[in-house]
Design an enzyme around this catalytic site. Structure first.
Site, PDB file in Angstrom:
ATOM      1  N   ALA A  71       0.860  -1.177   0.000  1.00 44.02           N
ATOM      2  CA  ALA A  71       0.000   0.000   0.000  1.00 44.02           C
ATOM      3  C   ALA A  71       0.903   1.234   0.000  1.00 44.02           C
ATOM      4  CB  ALA A  71      -0.896  -0.014   1.232  1.00 44.02           C
ATOM      5  N   GLY A 116       0.708  -5.051   0.910  1.00 46.72           N
ATOM      6  CA  GLY A 116      -0.492  -5.199   0.081  1.00 46.72           C
ATOM      7  C   GLY A 116      -0.239  -5.974  -1.208  1.00 46.72           C
ATOM      8  N   GLU A 119      -0.379  -9.528  -0.245  1.00 45.50           N
ATOM      9  CA  GLU A 119      -1.782  -9.829   0.041  1.00 45.50           C
ATOM     10  C   GLU A 119      -2.591  -9.996  -1.253  1.00 45.50           C
ATOM     11  OE1 GLU A 119      -1.711  -6.377   2.697  1.00 45.50           O
ATOM     12  OE2 GLU A 119      -2.568  -7.661   4.246  1.00 45.50           O
ATOM     13  N   GLU A 139       4.945  -4.896   7.236  1.00 45.63           N
ATOM     14  CA  GLU A 139       4.186  -3.824   7.906  1.00 45.63           C
ATOM     15  C   GLU A 139       4.720  -3.475   9.291  1.00 45.63           C
ATOM     16  OE1 GLU A 139       2.854  -6.169   6.045  1.00 45.63           O
ATOM     17  OE2 GLU A 139       1.274  -5.337   4.778  1.00 45.63           O
TER      18      GLU A 139
HETATM   19  N1  CAA Z   1       4.524   3.207  -0.944  1.00 44.39           N
HETATM   20  C1  CAA Z   1       4.879   4.359  -1.546  1.00 44.39           C
HETATM   21  N2  CAA Z   1       5.987   4.491  -2.306  1.00 44.39           N
HETATM   22  C2  CAA Z   1       6.766   3.404  -2.436  1.00 44.39           C
HETATM   23  C3  CAA Z   1       6.462   2.177  -1.834  1.00 44.39           C
HETATM   24  C4  CAA Z   1       5.265   2.099  -1.056  1.00 44.39           C
HETATM   25  N3  CAA Z   1       4.857   0.960  -0.475  1.00 44.39           N
HETATM   26  N4  CAA Z   1       7.434   1.296  -2.140  1.00 44.39           N
HETATM   27  C5  CAA Z   1       8.309   1.943  -2.906  1.00 44.39           C
HETATM   28  N5  CAA Z   1       7.922   3.223  -3.092  1.00 44.39           N
HETATM   29  C6  CAA Z   1       8.584   4.264  -3.866  1.00 44.39           C
HETATM   30  C7  CAA Z   1       9.798   4.816  -3.116  1.00 44.39           C
HETATM   31  O1  CAA Z   1       9.392   5.789  -2.178  1.00 44.39           O
HETATM   32  C8  CAA Z   1      10.612   5.365  -4.250  1.00 44.39           C
HETATM   33  O2  CAA Z   1      10.056   6.604  -4.636  1.00 44.39           O
HETATM   34  P1  CAA Z   1      11.040   7.873  -4.981  1.00 44.39           P
HETATM   35  O3  CAA Z   1      11.809   7.404  -6.170  1.00 44.39           O
HETATM   36  O4  CAA Z   1      10.075   8.971  -5.277  1.00 44.39           O
HETATM   37  O5  CAA Z   1      11.883   8.068  -3.770  1.00 44.39           O
HETATM   38  C9  CAA Z   1      10.358   4.390  -5.390  1.00 44.39           C
HETATM   39  O6  CAA Z   1       9.147   3.707  -5.060  1.00 44.39           O
HETATM   40  C10 CAA Z   1      11.446   3.354  -5.552  1.00 44.39           C
HETATM   41  O7  CAA Z   1      11.633   2.704  -4.296  1.00 44.39           O
HETATM   42  P2  CAA Z   1      13.043   2.631  -3.533  1.00 44.39           P
HETATM   43  O8  CAA Z   1      13.916   3.769  -3.909  1.00 44.39           O
HETATM   44  O9  CAA Z   1      12.769   2.429  -2.078  1.00 44.39           O
HETATM   45  O10 CAA Z   1      13.625   1.295  -4.181  1.00 44.39           O
HETATM   46  P3  CAA Z   1      14.679   0.285  -3.516  1.00 44.39           P
HETATM   47  O11 CAA Z   1      15.092  -0.632  -4.597  1.00 44.39           O
HETATM   48  O12 CAA Z   1      15.709   1.001  -2.750  1.00 44.39           O
HETATM   49  O13 CAA Z   1      13.796  -0.559  -2.449  1.00 44.39           O
HETATM   50  C11 CAA Z   1      11.860  -1.762  -1.688  1.00 44.39           C
HETATM   51  C12 CAA Z   1      12.734  -1.360  -2.890  1.00 44.39           C
HETATM   52  C13 CAA Z   1      12.674  -2.695  -0.770  1.00 44.39           C
HETATM   53  C14 CAA Z   1      10.647  -2.498  -2.212  1.00 44.39           C
HETATM   54  C15 CAA Z   1      11.467  -0.484  -0.901  1.00 44.39           C
HETATM   55  O14 CAA Z   1      10.910   0.438  -1.819  1.00 44.39           O
HETATM   56  C16 CAA Z   1      10.466  -0.708   0.188  1.00 44.39           C
HETATM   57  O15 CAA Z   1      10.819  -1.211   1.250  1.00 44.39           O
HETATM   58  N6  CAA Z   1       9.171  -0.346  -0.039  1.00 44.39           N
HETATM   59  C17 CAA Z   1       8.157  -0.401   0.951  1.00 44.39           C
HETATM   60  C18 CAA Z   1       7.699  -1.832   1.185  1.00 44.39           C
HETATM   61  C19 CAA Z   1       6.676  -1.881   2.293  1.00 44.39           C
HETATM   62  O16 CAA Z   1       6.938  -1.591   3.428  1.00 44.39           O
HETATM   63  N7  CAA Z   1       5.419  -2.304   1.940  1.00 44.39           N
HETATM   64  C20 CAA Z   1       4.346  -2.415   2.886  1.00 44.39           C
HETATM   65  C21 CAA Z   1       3.494  -1.178   2.802  1.00 44.39           C
HETATM   66  S1  CAA Z   1       2.273  -1.142   4.083  1.00 44.39           S
HETATM   67  C22 CAA Z   1       1.005  -2.090   3.499  1.00 44.39           C
HETATM   68  O17 CAA Z   1       1.041  -2.651   2.423  1.00 44.39           O
HETATM   69  C23 CAA Z   1      -0.184  -2.162   4.429  1.00 44.39           C
HETATM   70  C24 CAA Z   1      -1.212  -3.152   4.009  1.00 44.39           C
HETATM   71  O18 CAA Z   1      -1.148  -4.327   4.360  1.00 44.39           O
HETATM   72  C25 CAA Z   1      -2.355  -2.746   3.249  1.00 44.39           C
END
Ligand code: CAA
Length: 265
Positions: A71, A116, A119, A139
């Site tokens: 998400a 998400g 999921e 999360e």
């Molecule tokens: N939400 C918003 N933006 C996201 C995102 C997310 N979940 N995941 C990645 N992005 C964005 C980053 O902010 C980045 O944007 P900018 O270029 O504008 O800075 C872009 O995508 C590229 O990501 P990274 O620079 O972080 O890429 P990376 O290769 O260094 O890392 C990754 C990749 C490990 C997937 C890392 O992006 C990450 O950890 N993402 C978040 C994963 C996460 O925590 N997901 C769970 C979300 S909570 C949820 O889903 C709740 C639910 O159950 C409904």
């Protein structure tokens, strides 16, 4: 560009015969699920549910890096409790629609499937993944828990202990582990992923559509009930299928040594 044209691009649809390929398309944000993307996905699912020409669906993410990285964290960061609960319910509703679409949905996991995104995989009928795919429910690293069904569907699929190991550590896991635990059914090289998923979907789409819907329904209906109840549901659905044209055609075709021409009636 028109606002609708922009929204349209968030979930691309390409049909190949009776198979629809849906591509979640926000690659710059690793296809993170924000409200407009979820809304568009919901619209696409309603569109597919009403399209008799589509008999199977493949769901994938745009770009080489991510299926869906979860998400949208930027969108969620300032939510209050009520908005967050509403968001979780809305997401669950859309994922439930995948699970009850009446047509098989195969996830083609091309990269990160986190939060998400993981999921979303869990809500599909099954998943084929690239050898480079990565899975997890991170999360807790954000101070929250999975909200789109992860605490429920993962435990049912891979067992309580493995699910809790994933959910409590928030670790990211490789494709091999996802295969070993049964989260995905097949690994393929990244460049072959889409072709393999489409080929499997085409094979499914050639089977009796009424039977496909019944099979999914009965497997899911039996998930949480005693075996005897599940078996009763299976027998009832088996009987009902003998009212269908598909059953008559399928069995006649076998006996006449020709391919079946199913109509979905
Ligand atoms: N939400 C918003 N933006 C996201 C995102 C997310 N979940 N995941 C990645 N992005 C964005 C980053 O902010 C980045 O944007 P900018 O270029 O504008 O800075 C872009 O995508 C590229 O990501 P990274 O620079 O972080 O890429 P990376 O290769 O260094 O890392 C990754 C990749 C490990 C997937 C890392 O992006 C990450 O950890 N993402 C978040 C994963 C996460 O925590 N997901 C769970 C979300 S909570 C949820 O889903 C709740 C639910 O159950 C409904």
């Amino acid at each position: 560009m028109e606002p609708n044209a922009v929204a349209d691009e968030l979930v691309l649809r390409r049909d190949e015969g009776a198979v629809a390929l849906l591509t979640l398309n926000r690659p710059k944000a690793l296809n993170a699920l924000n409200q407009p993307l979820l809304q568009r996905l919901g619209e696409r699912l309603r569109e597919l549910a009403g399209d008799d020409a589509v008999r199977a669906v493949v769901l994938t993410g745009a770009g080489e890096k991510a299926f869906v990285a979860g998400a949208d964290i930027a969108e969620m960061a300032d939510y209050d409790a009520a908005t967050a609960q509403h968001f979780a319910l809305a997401g669950q509703h859309i994922l439930n629609h995948i699970a009850s679409l009446g047509k098989p949905v195969i996830a083609a996991v091309n990269g990160f499937a986190l939060g998400g995104g993981c999921e979303l995989v869990l809500a599909c009928d099954f998943a084929i993944a690239s050898t480079k795919a990565k899975f997890g429910l991170p999360e807790v690293t954000l101070g929250v828990i999975p909200g789109f069904g992860g605490t429920q569907r993962l435990a049912r699929l891979i067992g309580r202990h493995n699910a809790l190991r994933w959910i409590l550590t928030g670790d990211v896991h490789g494709a091999e582990e996802a295969l070993r635990l049964g989260l995905v059914t097949q690994l393929v090289e990244p460049e072959q992923l889409q072709a393999v998923a489409l080929e499997v979907a085409q094979r499914i789409a050639s089977r009796g559509p009424v039977a496909l819907t019944a099979a999914r329904k009965v497997v899911d209906a039996g998930w949480d009930v005693p075996l005897a109840d599940g078996l009763r549901k299976e027998a009832a659905a088996f009987g009902q299928l003998f009212r269908s044209q598909d059953q008559k055609e399928g069995m006649a075709a076998f006996l006449q040594k020709r391919p079946a021409k199913f109509t979905g009636n």
